[in-house]
Design a protein around this motif. Structure first.
Motif, short mmCIF file in Angstrom:
data_model
loop_
_atom_site.label_atom_id
_atom_site.label_comp_id
_atom_site.label_asym_id
_atom_site.label_seq_id
_atom_site.Cartn_x
_atom_site.Cartn_y
_atom_site.Cartn_z
N MET A 1 -18.81 18.64 32.85
CA MET A 1 -17.36 18.81 32.94
C MET A 1 -16.90 18.72 34.40
SD MET A 1 -15.34 22.24 31.85
CE MET A 1 -15.50 23.18 33.37
N ILE B 1 -18.49 17.28 36.91
CA ILE B 1 -18.63 15.90 37.40
C ILE B 1 -17.49 15.05 36.85
CG2 ILE B 1 -20.10 13.86 37.34
CD1 ILE B 1 -22.51 15.68 37.22
N ALA B 2 -17.16 15.28 35.58
CA ALA B 2 -16.12 14.46 34.94
C ALA B 2 -14.81 14.54 35.71
CB ALA B 2 -15.92 14.90 33.49
N ILE B 3 -14.48 15.76 36.18
CA ILE B 3 -13.17 15.87 36.81
C ILE B 3 -13.20 15.61 38.30
CG2 ILE B 3 -12.21 17.43 35.08
CD1 ILE B 3 -12.74 19.69 37.13
N VAL C 1 -12.00 5.59 37.78
CA VAL C 1 -12.00 4.47 36.85
C VAL C 1 -11.08 3.35 37.33
CG1 VAL C 1 -11.41 3.74 34.54
CG2 VAL C 1 -12.65 5.85 34.90
N GLU D 1 -15.48 1.94 28.05
CA GLU D 1 -15.31 2.48 26.71
C GLU D 1 -16.59 2.31 25.90
OE1 GLU D 1 -12.63 4.04 27.90
OE2 GLU D 1 -12.24 4.25 25.76
N ARG E 1 -19.09 4.85 27.00
CA ARG E 1 -18.69 6.16 26.46
C ARG E 1 -19.12 6.29 25.00
NH1 ARG E 1 -14.66 5.55 30.23
NH2 ARG E 1 -14.00 7.45 31.32
N VAL F 1 -21.62 9.23 23.93
CA VAL F 1 -21.15 10.26 23.01
C VAL F 1 -21.93 10.21 21.70
CG1 VAL F 1 -19.18 11.01 21.60
CG2 VAL F 1 -18.86 10.50 24.02
N LEU G 1 -25.35 11.74 22.32
CA LEU G 1 -25.27 13.19 22.46
C LEU G 1 -24.99 13.86 21.12
CD1 LEU G 1 -23.27 13.52 25.80
CD2 LEU G 1 -25.69 14.02 25.41
N PHE H 1 -10.42 9.68 24.39
CA PHE H 1 -11.53 8.88 23.88
C PHE H 1 -11.94 9.39 22.51
CE2 PHE H 1 -16.04 8.42 23.08
CZ PHE H 1 -16.17 7.05 23.16
N PHE I 1 -17.81 16.48 23.58
CA PHE I 1 -18.26 15.26 24.27
C PHE I 1 -17.10 14.28 24.42
CE2 PHE I 1 -22.42 16.35 22.01
CZ PHE I 1 -22.82 17.17 23.06
N CYS I 2 -16.26 14.16 23.40
CA CYS I 2 -15.13 13.21 23.48
C CYS I 2 -14.16 13.63 24.59
CB CYS I 2 -14.40 13.14 22.15
SG CYS I 2 -15.29 12.20 20.90
N ILE J 1 -14.88 15.37 27.30
CA ILE J 1 -15.49 15.13 28.60
C ILE J 1 -15.51 13.63 28.90
CG2 ILE J 1 -17.64 15.32 29.92
CD1 ILE J 1 -18.09 18.01 28.69
N ALA J 2 -15.77 12.81 27.86
CA ALA J 2 -15.75 11.36 28.06
C ALA J 2 -14.35 10.90 28.46
CB ALA J 2 -16.19 10.65 26.78
N THR J 3 -13.32 11.57 27.93
CA THR J 3 -11.96 11.20 28.32
C THR J 3 -11.69 11.55 29.77
OG1 THR J 3 -11.31 11.76 26.06
CG2 THR J 3 -9.54 11.47 27.68
N LEU J 4 -12.17 12.73 30.16
CA LEU J 4 -11.92 13.20 31.53
C LEU J 4 -12.74 12.43 32.56
CD1 LEU J 4 -11.91 17.06 30.93
CD2 LEU J 4 -9.98 15.68 31.71
N TRP J 5 -13.85 11.85 32.10
CA TRP J 5 -14.84 11.28 33.02
C TRP J 5 -14.19 10.30 33.99
CZ3 TRP J 5 -19.66 13.15 33.30
CH2 TRP J 5 -20.56 12.49 34.14
#
Lengths: 337, 640
Positions: free
Chosen positions: A52, A54-56, A62, A82, A85, A89, A92, B300, B353-354, B356-360
C-alpha cells in the motif's frame, strides 16, 4: 482489597493464565496453531501494508497529466499496465485461496486430534450456576461419589471427562493454560476432555456472559499426582470434621440454628440445603465465592456478613448474626478441611 | 386559447423547450417541500430524509461512544469501584445494541438514501413516503431504548441477548422486552429502506446506465439491501419469539417445555453474521469511490469487485455457526463452517488487491478522505487476519468470548466501516452542504483516530490470550491485566477526542467552510454533476449515461433526456438491465401520514411491552393510519 492476597494462594503457578503458556496437550496444540497462524497472517498483513505504501508513494508515476487530459485518457495510454495488474491481482487472488486452503487443513488436523476419542478415566459432572460451579465426582460405587464446588482436583496424566451442564443460564468453562472453551447449556450435556500433564494450580473463568456477576465466576483446576489426588478424594468423601474447640462448636451450633442450613449442606450434620455450594470440606479449598476471595477466616467472615458488598447481586442473602456468632461460624467453616 | 386549454397545456408542460431558469423555477415549485412544521415533517425529498438519517445516526454514535468511554474508565484499573455491575452490564448492552442497530446499519442506509438516487441519476428515491416512515420508526425506536436506559430500565443482557438469560425467568422486569421491541422497530425501518434502495437501483437508473455502469458504491448498497432483506427477518422473528416467551408464556426457548435454548443463537447469528457484512460492504463502496477519484483513474477490476460484493453477500449467510463453536456442535458441522468462514477471505482479499492495483503509481493527493482509506487498509486487513484465526475451531475455542475477539471485530468494524464512513463524510460533505470540511482539522482528526484506535484495541488481542473474558465489569489485580487495560483506556480517550474533532469540524465547516463548487474532487460519477448542495429535483434534465464515469468521459456537458412534465413530480423509469427509458411515472409528494403512521406503530410496539393486548388494538390503530395514508385521491393517471 482482600483479593490482593490471592497470589499467595496460587503459589503453584509461576505465570498467569495464558493461552500461550500451555500446560496440557490440548492447549499446547492450540498454542502452536495460534503461533503458526499469527506468523503467516502477520507476514501477509505486513506485505499488504508495504504494498500500500509503495502504491501511493513509490514506483514510477503512471502518466504525467497532459493539459486537459481526463483520467480516462491516461488509462488508454497504458494498456500494458492494466494487463500486468490483471496478472498480478489474479495470481494474488489464487495465492489467497491457497493460503486459506492450507490454513483450513492445519486447523482441521488440529481439531481432529483435539476431539479424538480418548480412553475413559475419571468422570466429573460440572454444573454451572449463577455464579459458581457445582462439582460431582461420579463413580459406579455411590459411596465414592464426591460433591464439592469451584475447585476441580484432577490427577495428572489421566484422561478426565468433564460432563458439562447448567441449571440456570448458559455458562462456559475455560481454563486458558489447559483447554479451550466448552459451553454449559441448560437442558443439554456437553462433554469436555481434559488431560493435564504438569501438576499445578490453573485458574479458569466463566467465559459466557451469565448475568450480573459473570466477572466473578472463577474456578481452579488443581492437578496433582495420582497418590495426592486419591488422598484428597478420600478426605472429600468423609463426613465433616467435628468441632475441635469451643469456638468451633459455637460456630457449628450457630450455623445449624441460623438460615445457613436452608441452602448449604455439611455432611455429617443436620445442614442439608442443596441450593448453595456444599460446605462439608469448605476449609480445604483455596478460594471462596468462586475464585473471588482467598479462603481465610477473615474472608469467610467478610463474605458471610456482607455477600452483596463482595459480589453484588449474588443469591446468598444477608443473615443477621451476632458478632460472636459470625466469628464462630467463620472459625468452624475454616476448620472443615 | 380558452382558459381551460391554457391550464391544460400548463399542466402538461414538458421540460423540452424550457430555458434553464424557467425550468429551475417550475421544477422547484413541483418538487419543493411545503413550509411550516407540518411541511418539514412531511418532506419526502430523499436528500432531506437522508440528511436527517445521517445526523440522527451520528447522534447515536456519540451516545454509544460515550457508553464505551465509561466502560473503558471502569476497566482502566482492577477492582475499580467507578461503575457497579448493574450499570456496567447496561452500558455494554447499550453500546453494542446502539452501535449495531441504531448507528452502523442506519448510517449506511442513510448514505444510500442520500446518495443512491443522485448516483444513478434520478430525482427521488423509490417509495419516498415509505423511506420517510422508516426514518420516523427508527428515531422512535432509538428514543425508546435510550429513554428506558435513562430511567434505569435499559437492557442488560448484551446486544446478543442469549436465552435463557434474557428469558422470563432470569430477566424479570421490562429490560429485555425493551431490547426486543427496539429490534422490531429498527428492523421495520431497515427493511423499508432496503426495499426502496433496491427498486431505485433496479428501475430508476438514468437512461444508458446499464448494469456494468453502476457505480461500485451503488452496487455495494444494492447487495447490502438484499442482505438486509434476507437477514433481518431472522432476528425479527427471534426477538418476537423472545417477547412472546416473556409476555404471553410461549416456550420457544424453554427447554423444559419442549423449546430449545440454542435455537435463539442460530436465529440470532443467522442474522448476526450477515449483519457484519451489511455494515462492511457499504464501507467497501465508499473506498472504491474515493480510491477511484483520488488515484485519478477508474477503479481497477470493476467486474471482480462487483463479483466480490455479490460473493461476499452469499457467503455471509453460511458462516453463522462460527459464533457457536463452543456450544458442543458436531465436529464435522463445525469444520464446514471453518472452511466457509475462511473462504470469505478470498473475495475480501481480491477487493484489497484491486484497490492497491488502482492506487499503484498514482501518487494520490493525501487529502483527508484518502487518509481514512489508507487507515482502513491498515486496520481492516489486520482485522481480517484475526478473522481467519477465529474461523479456526481450535483457535476459536481459546479466543472466543475474550478480549481477542473484542479486538478482532473492532478492527473489522471500525477499520472496515467507520474509517471508510468518516472518509465518506469528508468526501461527500461538500456535496451535501455545499462547503468543504477543514483539511487541517481533518488531518488532526485522522491521526488522533488512527493512533487512538490502535492504542485502544491492539493490546486487547494480548489481553484475550492472557485470559481476559469479554463482558466482565471488573477483574482482580493479580491477574496482571491492569497495565494493558490502562493503555487501552488511554487510547480510547484519544479516539473519543478524535470524534470530538470530527464533530467540531463538521459543525464549523457547515457554517464557514470553503465553498465547494459542483465537483471539488474532480470525481467521475453523476452526483458531482449537480450543484452543491443539489436542488430539490436533483437533475434539471435526466442525464444520459454512456460511460461508467460519465463526468470523466463527457466533461461538464452531459447529454440529457427530456420530455418530462414540470408541473408535477415525475420520474423516468428504465429497464432493469439495459436502463432503456420505459415509462414516465408519478412519484408522491410530501405527506404527514408517514409521521402519523410511525407514531401509531410506536404506540403499538411500546404499549405491547406492557400489555400484550396492545398488539391487537395497536394493529387496528396502525391500520387506521394506513387507511388515511392510502386513501384514494384523484391523481393524474400515469402516462406511458
Amino acid at each position: 482489597m482482600v483479593a490482593l492476597s490471592l497470589p499467595s494462594v496460587l503459589t503453584g503457578c509461576e505465570r498467569w493464565p495464558d493461552a500461550l503458556d500451555p500446560k496440557a496437550p490440548e492447549a499446547h496444540d492450540i498454542a502452536w496453531l495460534i503461533w503458526t497462524f499469527t506468523g503467516l497472517l502477520g507476514a501477509i498483513w505486513l506485505a499488504v501494508v508495504i504494498a500500500m505504501l509503495i502504491a501511493i508513494r513509490g514506483g514510477r508515476r503512471v502518466a504525467p497529466p497532459a493539459a486537459g487530459a481526463t483520467p480516462l485518457d491516461a488509462l488508454a495510454l497504458h494498456p500494458a499496465g492494466e494487463r500486468s495488474r490483471t496478472v498480478i491481482v489474479g495470481v494474488l487472488g489464487g495465492l489467497t485461496a491457497l493460503t486459506v486452503l492450507v490454513l483450513t487443513g492445519l486447523s482441521y488436523a488440529t481439531q481432529r486430534s483435539l476431539f479424538a476419542p480418548r480412553q475413559e478415566g475419571l468422570s466429573i459432572l460440572v454444573t454451572g450456576k449463577q455464579w459458581w460451579w457445582e462439582l460431582q465426582y461420579e463413580d459406579a460405587d455411590p459411596s465414592r461419589i464426591v460433591e464439592t464446588a469451584n475447585e476441580i482436583h484432577v490427577p495428572v496424566n489421566v484422561p478426565v471427562t468433564l460432563k458439562l451442564e447448567a441449571s440456570d443460564v448458559i455458562h462456559s468453562l475455560w481454563v486458558p493454560r489447559l483447554m479451550g472453551k466448552e459451553d454449559l447449556i441448560p437442558g443439554r450435556q456437553n462433554v469436555k476432555r481434559v488431560f493435564v500433564t504438569q501438576p499445578g494450580v490453573y485458574r479458569g473463568q466463566c467465559a459466557e456472559f451469565c448475568g450480573q456477576q459473570h466477572a466473578h465466576m472463577g474456578l481452579l483446576i488443581v492437578a496433582e499426582p495420582m497418590a495426592d489426588f486419591e488422598r484428597w478424594r478420600d478426605r472429600q468423601r468423609a463426613e465433616a470434621a467435628s468441632p475441635s474447640s469451643d469456638e468451633q462448636q459455637a460456630g457449628h451450633d450457630a450455623f445449624l440454628k441460623r438460615s445457613c442450613v436452608m441452602c448449604h449442606q455439611i455432611r455429617g450434620t443436620d445442614a442439608g440445603g442443596r441450593s448453595g455450594p456444599d460446605l462439608t470440606h469448605v476449609g480445604s479449598r483455596m478460594t471462596l465465592a468462586a475464585g473471588t476471595l482467598p479462603l481465610t477466616r477473615g474472608s469467610l467472615a467478610a463474605w458471610i456478613v456482607d455477600p452483596h458488598g463482595v459480589k453484588p447481586g449474588v443469591d446468598m442473602p444477608l443473615t443477621k448474626l451476632e458478632p460472636d456468632e459470625l466469628n464462630a461460624i467463620a472459625a468452624y467453616l475454616e476448620s472443615l478441611k | 386559447m380558452t382558459d381551460v386549454a391554457i391550464r391544460a397545456s400548463e399542466k402538461d408542460l414538458r421540460d423540452t423547450d424550457l430555458a434553464a431558469e424557467d425550468l429551475h423555477d417550475r421544477l422547484s415549485r413541483a418538487w419543493g417541500a411545503k413550509s411550516g412544521l407540518i411541511g418539514w415533517l412531511s418532506d419526502v425529498d430523499h436528500k432531506a430524509v437522508g440528511r436527517r438519517y445521517i445526523f440522527t445516526a451520528f447522534v447515536f454514535l456519540a451516545l454509544a461512544g460515550s457508553a464505551a468511554a465509561l466502560m473503558r474508565l471502569q476497566l482502566a484499573r482492577p477492582e475499580s469501584q467507578l461503575i457497579g455491575p448493574d450499570l456496567y452490564n447496561q452500558l455494554f448492552t447499550m453500546h453494542g445494541t446502539t452501535m449495531m442497530f441504531l448507528f452502523a446499519v442506519p448510517v449506511m442506509q442513510a448514505f444510500a438514501v442520500y446518495l443512491a438516487p443522485l448516483m444513478v441519476g434520478t430525482r427521488n428515491i423509490a417509495f419516498p413516503r415509505l423511506t420517510l416512515f422508516s426514518y420516523y420508526v427508527y428515531v422512535l425506536g432509538g428514543l425508546m431504548i435510550w429513554v428506558a436506559f435513562l430511567m434505569n430500565i435499559g437492557p442488560d443482557v448484551g446486544w446478543f441477548a442469549y436465552t435463557p438469560l434474557s428469558g422470563p425467568q432470569f430477566s424479570p422486569g421490562k429490560r429485555s422486552d425493551i431490547w426486543a421491541q427496539m429490534i422490531t422497530f429498527t428492523e421495520v425501518s431497515s427493511l423499508a429502506v432496503a426495499v426502496s434502495v433496491i427498486v431505485t437501483v433496479f428501475k430508476q437508473r438514468a437512461p444508458g446506465m446499464t448494469l456494468d455502469r453502476i457505480p461500485l458504491l451503488v452496487w455495494a448498497m444494492l447487495v447490502t439491501s438484499f442482505l438486509i432483506m434476507f437477514a433481518m427477518p431472522a432476528v425479527m422473528l427471534a426477538s418476537t419469539m423472545l417477547i412472546l416467551d416473556r409476555l404471553v408464556g410461549t416456550h420457544f426457548f424453554n427447554y423444559a417445555e419442549g423449546g430449545d435454548t440454542l435455537l435463539w443463537q442460530h436465529l440470532f447469528w443467522f442474522f448476526g453474521h450477515p449483519e457484519v457484512y451489511i455494515i462492511f460492504l457499504p464501507g467497501t463502496g465508499f473506498v472504491s469511490q474515493i480510491v477511484g477519484t483520488f488515484s485519478r483513474r477508474p477503479v481497477f477490476g470493476y467486474l471482480p469487485l462487483v463479483l466480490a460484493l455479490v460473493a461476499t453477500g452469499f457467503l455471509s449467510f453460511g458462516l453463522w455457526v462460527h459464533h457457536m463453536f463452543a456450544t458442543g456442535l458436531p465436529q464435522l458441522g463445525a469444520s464446514f463452517f471453518t472452511a466457509s468462514s475462511m473462504l470469505i477471505a478470498v473475495p475480501s482479499g481480491l477487493q484489497i488487491f484491486c484497490w492497491i492495483a488502482t492506487l499503484w503509481g498514482s501518487r494520490p493527493v493525501l487529502a483527508t478522505p484518502m487518509l481514512f482509506v489508507l487507515g482502513f487498509l491498515f486496520i481492516f486487513v489486520l482485522g481480517g487476519m484475526t478473522g481467519v484465526m477465529v474461523a479456526s475451531v481450535p483457535i476459536d475455542l481459546q479466543v472466543h468470548d475474550t478480549y481477542f475477539v473484542v479486538a478482532h471485530f473492532h478492527y473489522v468494524l471500525i477499520g472496515g466501516a467507520v474509517f471508510p464512513l468518516l472518509g465518506a463524510v469528508y468526501y461527500w460533505f461538500p456535496k451535501i452542504t455545499g462547503r468543504l470540511m477543514s483539511e487541517r482539522l481533518g488531518k488532526w482528526n485522522f491521526w488522533t483516530a488512527f493512533i487512538g484506535f490502535n492504542v485502544a484495541f491492539f493490546g486487547m488481542h494480548i489481553l484475550g490470550l492472557m485470559g481476559m473474558p469479554r463482558r466482565v465489569y471488573t477483574y482482580q489485580p493479580d491477574l496482571g491485566w491492569g497495565p494493558l487495560n490502562m493503555v487501552s483506556t488511554a487510547g480510547a480517550l484519544l479516539l473519543a477526542a478524535s470524534f470530538g474533532l470530527f464533530f467540531i469540524n463538521a459543525l464549523v465547516s457547515m457554517r464557514s467552510g470553503a465553498p465547494a463548487g459542483n465537483n471539488p474532487w474532480g470525481a467521475g460519477t453523476l452526483e458531482w454533476a449537480t450543484p452543491s448542495p443539489p436542488p430539490v429535483y436533483n437533475f434539471a434534465r435526466y442525464p444520459i449515461v454512456r460511460h461508467r464515469e460519465p463526468l470523466w468521459a463527457e466533461g461538464d456537458e452531459l447529454p440529457v433526456a427530456h420530455g418530462l412534465m414540470v408541473s408535477q413530480r415525475e420520474l423516468l423509469i428504465t429497464t432493469l438491465t439495459e436502463a432503456r427509458p420505459d415509462l414516465r411515472e408519478g412519484t408522491p409528494d410530501g405527506s404527514i401520514w408517514p409521521f402519523i403512521a410511525a407514531l401509531a406503530v410506536a404506540v403499538a410496539f411500546i404499549c405491547s411491552i406492557f400489555w400484550a393486548i396492545a398488539a391487537v388494538w395497536g394493529s387496528a390503530l396502525v391500520g387506521l393510519t394506513l387507511i388515511g395514508w392510502f386513501w384514494p385521491k384523484s391523481v393524474t393517471e400515469d402516462v406511458t
